[in-house]
Design an enzyme around this catalytic site. Structure first.
Site, mmCIF file in Angstrom:
data_model
loop_
_atom_site.group_PDB
_atom_site.id
_atom_site.type_symbol
_atom_site.label_atom_id
_atom_site.label_comp_id
_atom_site.label_asym_id
_atom_site.label_seq_id
_atom_site.Cartn_x
_atom_site.Cartn_y
_atom_site.Cartn_z
ATOM 1 N N PRO A 89 -10.879 -2.965 124.846
ATOM 2 C CG PRO A 89 -10.008 -3.205 127.003
ATOM 3 C CD PRO A 89 -10.445 -2.189 125.997
ATOM 4 C CD GLU A 116 -7.662 2.822 135.880
ATOM 5 O OE1 GLU A 116 -8.047 1.653 136.030
ATOM 6 O OE2 GLU A 116 -6.469 3.154 135.772
ATOM 7 N NE ARG A 153 0.221 -6.330 104.979
ATOM 8 C CZ ARG A 153 -0.266 -7.524 104.689
ATOM 9 N NH1 ARG A 153 -1.423 -7.886 105.184
ATOM 10 N NH2 ARG A 153 0.379 -8.347 103.913
ATOM 11 C CG ASP A 168 -1.136 -11.671 103.443
ATOM 12 O OD1 ASP A 168 -2.270 -11.883 103.865
ATOM 13 O OD2 ASP A 168 -0.603 -10.554 103.414
HETATM 14 N N1 ADE Z 1 -7.480 -0.489 124.743
HETATM 15 C C1 ADE Z 1 -6.953 -1.146 125.799
HETATM 16 N N2 ADE Z 1 -6.770 -2.436 125.534
HETATM 17 C C2 ADE Z 1 -7.192 -2.648 124.244
HETATM 18 C C3 ADE Z 1 -7.262 -3.780 123.394
HETATM 19 N N3 ADE Z 1 -6.868 -4.990 123.787
HETATM 20 N N4 ADE Z 1 -7.738 -3.596 122.155
HETATM 21 C C4 ADE Z 1 -8.159 -2.386 121.745
HETATM 22 N N5 ADE Z 1 -8.114 -1.286 122.497
HETATM 23 C C5 ADE Z 1 -7.631 -1.402 123.742
#
Ligand code: ADE
Length: 249
Positions: A89, A116, A153, A168
């Site tokens: 994330p 975690e 793709r 696209d």
């Molecule tokens: N691992 C946990 N959340 C994630 C996300 N939003 N994007 C990529 N990998 C992740």
């Protein structure tokens, strides 16, 4: 494109890999996917892949050794250096520009983190770190599938000419307008007359206008970045007039 997916949960992938375009791409030889179970590279007899965080705190942290070892193993399988993507994330937001970039690589490694978090030293392995959006998944597996699906793709030959990825939405910078198929009328909802007219120029113009309308309504920030022609700007003016007429009426 050859893709190695490093994961603690390889069983999450076959459904996605064995259906639709991802399956066809593999059958055609345009894509080869290898699932690599990080646990197979654990350095102790118990297959330990996570441990408590130094300094304390909740949750477990993925250990560095099994990830380093599995990447070493992959390097031994191929001649060229792979392009290594860490899913997290905290990464750059994945978008169609990233998908095109990844599609150009011969060998790609997608590392799906879990628990975690992962030991910070794992980051050094990655050429880039990608996030699929501002939310936290239980692991990087779904993100790896998203990255793989959207990237493949853009690999030549994976989509037919008719549905080329370059044609696209996000390649043009605009959302696509509405599409219709038979029947002509369904539950009192009719297909727009222009699409039945056979007038190719009028249809193209209508499609462009509706793509502009949809983008303006739903993703106005894309319009700012899109390369618009003089004709596009005229169509946008028409749309604005139609909107203000609607408000007055
Ligand atoms: N691992 C946990 N959340 C994630 C996300 N939003 N994007 C990529 N990998 C992740």
């Amino acid at each position: 494109m050859r893709v190695y997916i490093l994961t603690l949960f390889p069983e999450m992938f076959p459904c996605v890999l064995n259906a639709s375009i991802l399956k066809r791409a593999q059958d055609q030889g345009a894509l080869k996917v290898d699932l690599v179970n990080i646990r197979d590279f654990a350095v102790d007899a118990h297959g330990t892949v996570d441990d408590y965080p130094y300094g304390g705190g909740p949750g477990m942290v993925m250990k560095p050794e099994p990830v380093f070892e599995s990447l070493d193993w992959i390097r031994g399988q191929i001649e060229d250096e792979p392009y290594v993507v860490l899913l997290s994330p905290q990464g750059y937001t994945f978008d169609s520009a990233w998908a095109k970039e990844i599609a150009q690589k011969e060998n790609v490694v997608l590392i799906a983190g879990h628990y975690e978090g992962f030991d910070e030293r794992i980051r050094i392995l990655a050429d880039t770190e990608l996030s699929i959006g501002d939310y936290v998944l239980t692991g990087g597996e779904l993100a790896a599938m998203v990255v793989l699906d959207a990237s493949v793709r853009f690999v030549p030959g994976v989509l037919g000419d008719d549905d080329s990825a370059w044609e696209d939405s996000f390649s043009h910078g605009l959302l696509e307008g509405p599409q219709y198929t038979r029947p002509r009328v369904y539950r009192d909802m009719s297909v727009p007359e222009v699409l039945l007219s056979g007038n190719h120029d009028a249809i193209m113009r209508w499609r462009r206008k509706e793509a502009l309308r949809r983008t303006k309504e739903r993703r106005p920030e894309l319009l700012e970045k899109a390369r618009l022609t003089y004709e596009d700007r005229r169509l946008l003016e028409e749309i604005e007039k139609e909107q203000s007429n609607l408000i007055e009426a």
